[in-house]
Write an enzyme that holds these catalytic residues in place. Sequence first.
Site, PDB file in Angstrom:
ATOM      1  N   GLN A 178       0.823  -1.206   0.000  1.00  0.00           N
ATOM      2  CA  GLN A 178       0.000   0.000   0.000  1.00  0.00           C
ATOM      3  C   GLN A 178       0.854   1.251   0.000  1.00  0.00           C
ATOM      4  O   GLN A 178       0.500   2.254  -0.625  1.00  0.00           O
ATOM      5  CB  GLN A 178      -0.933   0.001   1.216  1.00  0.00           C
ATOM      6  CG  GLN A 178      -2.021  -1.048   1.148  1.00  0.00           C
ATOM      7  CD  GLN A 178      -2.829  -0.974  -0.132  1.00  0.00           C
ATOM      8  OE1 GLN A 178      -2.752  -1.869  -0.977  1.00  0.00           O
ATOM      9  NE2 GLN A 178      -3.596   0.075  -0.303  1.00  0.00           N
ATOM     10  N   HIS A 182       1.757   3.091  -3.313  1.00  0.00           N
ATOM     11  CA  HIS A 182       0.772   3.879  -4.059  1.00  0.00           C
ATOM     12  C   HIS A 182       1.125   5.358  -4.088  1.00  0.00           C
ATOM     13  O   HIS A 182       1.002   6.024  -5.116  1.00  0.00           O
ATOM     14  CB  HIS A 182      -0.623   3.723  -3.435  1.00  0.00           C
ATOM     15  CG  HIS A 182      -1.389   2.540  -3.924  1.00  0.00           C
ATOM     16  ND1 HIS A 182      -1.950   2.469  -5.176  1.00  0.00           N
ATOM     17  CD2 HIS A 182      -1.703   1.376  -3.325  1.00  0.00           C
ATOM     18  CE1 HIS A 182      -2.571   1.320  -5.324  1.00  0.00           C
ATOM     19  NE2 HIS A 182      -2.434   0.625  -4.213  1.00  0.00           N
ATOM     20  N   GLU A 187      -9.623   1.420   5.179  1.00  0.00           N
ATOM     21  CA  GLU A 187     -10.058   1.074   3.822  1.00  0.00           C
ATOM     22  C   GLU A 187      -9.856  -0.424   3.584  1.00  0.00           C
ATOM     23  O   GLU A 187     -10.767  -1.122   3.129  1.00  0.00           O
ATOM     24  CB  GLU A 187      -9.247   1.887   2.818  1.00  0.00           C
ATOM     25  CG  GLU A 187      -9.562   1.584   1.357  1.00  0.00           C
ATOM     26  CD  GLU A 187      -8.599   2.266   0.409  1.00  0.00           C
ATOM     27  OE1 GLU A 187      -8.913   2.337  -0.792  1.00  0.00           O
ATOM     28  OE2 GLU A 187      -7.518   2.731   0.852  1.00  0.00           O
ATOM     29  N   HIS A 188      -8.656  -0.911   3.852  1.00  0.00           N
ATOM     30  CA  HIS A 188      -8.331  -2.335   3.751  1.00  0.00           C
ATOM     31  C   HIS A 188      -7.887  -2.821   5.125  1.00  0.00           C
ATOM     32  O   HIS A 188      -6.996  -2.226   5.720  1.00  0.00           O
ATOM     33  CB  HIS A 188      -7.179  -2.578   2.779  1.00  0.00           C
ATOM     34  CG  HIS A 188      -7.338  -1.936   1.438  1.00  0.00           C
ATOM     35  ND1 HIS A 188      -6.776  -0.709   1.139  1.00  0.00           N
ATOM     36  CD2 HIS A 188      -7.979  -2.353   0.321  1.00  0.00           C
ATOM     37  CE1 HIS A 188      -7.064  -0.394  -0.119  1.00  0.00           C
ATOM     38  NE2 HIS A 188      -7.790  -1.372  -0.637  1.00  0.00           N
ATOM     39  N   ASP A 196      -7.194  -5.994  -4.808  1.00  0.00           N
ATOM     40  CA  ASP A 196      -6.970  -4.931  -5.788  1.00  0.00           C
ATOM     41  C   ASP A 196      -7.255  -5.404  -7.204  1.00  0.00           C
ATOM     42  O   ASP A 196      -7.579  -4.596  -8.082  1.00  0.00           O
ATOM     43  CB  ASP A 196      -5.523  -4.438  -5.700  1.00  0.00           C
ATOM     44  CG  ASP A 196      -5.292  -3.512  -4.520  1.00  0.00           C
ATOM     45  OD1 ASP A 196      -6.275  -3.004  -3.968  1.00  0.00           O
ATOM     46  OD2 ASP A 196      -4.118  -3.308  -4.157  1.00  0.00           O
ATOM     47  N   HIS A 228     -52.795  19.060   5.214  1.00  0.00           N
ATOM     48  CA  HIS A 228     -52.563  17.637   5.018  1.00  0.00           C
ATOM     49  C   HIS A 228     -53.823  16.843   5.337  1.00  0.00           C
ATOM     50  O   HIS A 228     -54.211  15.925   4.604  1.00  0.00           O
ATOM     51  CB  HIS A 228     -51.415  17.154   5.916  1.00  0.00           C
ATOM     52  CG  HIS A 228     -50.053  17.537   5.431  1.00  0.00           C
ATOM     53  ND1 HIS A 228     -49.672  18.828   5.222  1.00  0.00           N
ATOM     54  CD2 HIS A 228     -48.975  16.767   5.124  1.00  0.00           C
ATOM     55  CE1 HIS A 228     -48.412  18.857   4.799  1.00  0.00           C
ATOM     56  NE2 HIS A 228     -47.968  17.618   4.736  1.00  0.00           N
TER      57      HIS A 228
END
Length: 442
Positions: A266, A269, A335-336, A369, A428
């Site tokens: 990771q 990235h 996230e992961h 991924d 109403h």
Amino acid sequence: MISRIDLRGSAGRAVLDSPAALRDVMPRAEFDVEAALEKVRPICDDVRHRGVEALIEITERFDGVRLTDIRVPADTIAKALGDLDPKVRAALEETIRRARIVHRDQRRTDVTTTVAPGGTVTERWVPVERVGLYVPGGLAVYPSSVVMNVVPAQEAGVRSLAVASPPQKEFGGLPHPTILAACALLGVDEVYSVGGAQAIAMFAYGAGPCAPVNLVTGPGNIYVASAKRLLKGRIGIDSEAGPTEIAVLADATADPVHVAADLISQAEHDTLAASVLVTDSAELADAVEAELKAQVAATKHTARVTEALSGRQSGIVLVDSVDDGLKVVDAYAAEHLEIQTADASAVAARVRNAGAIFVGAFAPVSLGDYCAGSNHVLPTGGCACHSSGLSVQSFLRGIHVIDYSRDALAEVAHHVVTLAEAEDLPGHGAAIKARFEWGLPE
């Protein structure tokens, strides 16, 4: 290379027992979407008012490419597929196949509920009419993100799909050929050489050949996220995606070689990518640090990985037990999230907050991924405590259809009138009374 946070003992207990305090001490990247709005707003306004002309000028300024046409010709997309490395094509085809299997099972069916005799409510699931799918193109090439965006949209039944990806100077102002090839494999022929905030504005307002869309999905940099925030309401968005992140919950049974490799996967990235290890084993922490030093030195993107691992967003968190580790990862809402512990499946079943959970030694994030079949467009920045990853559901709207007969309305009319009067909305109630000439039933 990577910092440590020690939550063991009585001092750590005070933090662990307070979710708010725990969130505050966890590593997290600085990602100020609000601050980027000042730069993004004039870009979006320019695209709104000048369309393609603005897109061409902005692209030349930011990407160093002078476009003559923002749309990629269909024959160029087809050629990219023809020129694609057969091994890459085979890998993409398998990724698409597996993603379709998973996302096809996410399809929703209409449900009709009989509330009372003659009174029904049907929930219809209707796909968004047109979507814009953003595929980033900065430090890496992401044909897998084409798959992850397009497949759930197609499986949801979206009729009109457009893809935008930044132009690449080395490819004559076109998106990367592998991205174009992935579009061809998926049958997408509407592709634009536009990146950044200007791409989100193009989708929102329309420009030249690109008609406005209803929804924009896909990850991007801070300017993409900021443009999504600015234009949300005019368009729907999936999320304001921040830097990618991985958390690994591991005990002494974990292999430090695996853990280090996954943290690096990771970190490569982006320099803002977050890699976090949570463990109750100081021995594992030491072994992972040693492995990081060796593996980072041998990896291709050493400088980028080193900066990410040494940044404030990455770290090793020491706890007294796996139970405490679960508190940490739930507060972090990664996230992961990888679970590399004894009885990993049981531990994973107790997790409440994560974009995606990877169970055991043989389900690394890299699998997700590309070829797990799951979606890799996931919530970041702690948003997994309230949001989900991209799915077929992201492209559907639930519409309630209410169908009541006269008798069914009469049965409940007095309750409607009572509640209308309680809310001081007599109109109403009058709308109900007007349907019964003899007045309301007792």
